[in-house]
Design an enzyme around this catalytic site. Sequence first.
Site, PDB file in Angstrom:
ATOM      1  N   TYR A  43       0.825  -1.214   0.000  1.00  0.00           N
ATOM      2  CA  TYR A  43       0.000   0.000   0.000  1.00  0.00           C
ATOM      3  C   TYR A  43       0.858   1.262   0.000  1.00  0.00           C
ATOM      4  O   TYR A  43       0.343   2.354  -0.231  1.00  0.00           O
ATOM      5  CB  TYR A  43      -0.915   0.034   1.223  1.00  0.00           C
ATOM      6  CG  TYR A  43      -1.941  -1.062   1.309  1.00  0.00           C
ATOM      7  CD1 TYR A  43      -2.126  -1.987   0.281  1.00  0.00           C
ATOM      8  CD2 TYR A  43      -2.740  -1.192   2.452  1.00  0.00           C
ATOM      9  CE1 TYR A  43      -3.071  -2.989   0.384  1.00  0.00           C
ATOM     10  CE2 TYR A  43      -3.684  -2.189   2.554  1.00  0.00           C
ATOM     11  CZ  TYR A  43      -3.844  -3.087   1.528  1.00  0.00           C
ATOM     12  OH  TYR A  43      -4.779  -4.080   1.637  1.00  0.00           O
ATOM     13  N   HIS A 101       0.508 -11.597   1.724  1.00  0.00           N
ATOM     14  CA  HIS A 101      -0.524 -10.839   1.010  1.00  0.00           C
ATOM     15  C   HIS A 101      -1.157 -11.651  -0.121  1.00  0.00           C
ATOM     16  O   HIS A 101      -2.378 -11.700  -0.256  1.00  0.00           O
ATOM     17  CB  HIS A 101       0.079  -9.545   0.462  1.00  0.00           C
ATOM     18  CG  HIS A 101      -0.931  -8.487   0.170  1.00  0.00           C
ATOM     19  ND1 HIS A 101      -0.614  -7.164   0.040  1.00  0.00           N
ATOM     20  CD2 HIS A 101      -2.268  -8.555  -0.017  1.00  0.00           C
ATOM     21  CE1 HIS A 101      -1.699  -6.452  -0.211  1.00  0.00           C
ATOM     22  NE2 HIS A 101      -2.721  -7.288  -0.259  1.00  0.00           N
TER      23      HIS A 101
END
Length: 268
Positions: A43, A101
Amino acid sequence: MPPATLPVPGLGTYSDENREQWVENVRTALDVGYRHVDTAQGYDNEQYVGEGIATSSVDRDAVFLASKVDPENLAREDLIESTTASLHRLGTDYLDLLYVHWPTHTYDAEETLGALSKLHDEGTIEHIGLSNFTPELLEEAREILDVPITAHQVECHPLLQQDRLREDAREHDHWLVAYSPLAQGEVFEDPTIREIAEKHGVSPAAVSLAWLDAKEHVVPIPKASSREHLAANLEAFELSLDDEDVAAIDAIDREHRVIDPDFAPWNQ
């Protein structure tokens, strides 16, 4: 029960731009009552999330902080080194939860999960999580790990109900953490959701979050920025849907993924 209690809801912090906003967004979220913050190396906002926590009135130990290892960093030494870098950016010496992730790119089950176990044994991470795994990959991970999986994070909402993965969470006693719980706004247009929202005098967003909250072992992590939307998402968890409402949403016959990259394991 799962190995940890995850505060409900969590705060999702993904954004394509204006990553600096997460300093104020996180600080505001904690101020209105959130205690679970979710970020990721990918992110590119960990430093801002960390600053938001550090400058809030809430002690770090009162915040359940989760991050995710980027698919490019899943080789053993890369995972360990990148986690150290994440801790530095976040301004903390431990993570409550660290996820893989995506099980793609440099993911190797033995090597990647072994590195997570090492970080857990050292106390660098309190709990181990996985994200975007298939049931088969989850089973493989359970066979390798010598500590319980605390959470599995996937897209989940009334338009992608993830029945099999929710059943897996119940059966194996971990949390299903629901990202994109509003399908990036697409639930607002669903006629069933809209009808139930009108019945209760609430927003379609509130209905969707309340439906997720009604499911066992599910923790939604909606994203919001304004104080108004942050507070509204919290209030959604005070809504009690009746059995008829839940059954009507359960019967929505759609399987719509908002997040569906070519490299996702379900596309292989």
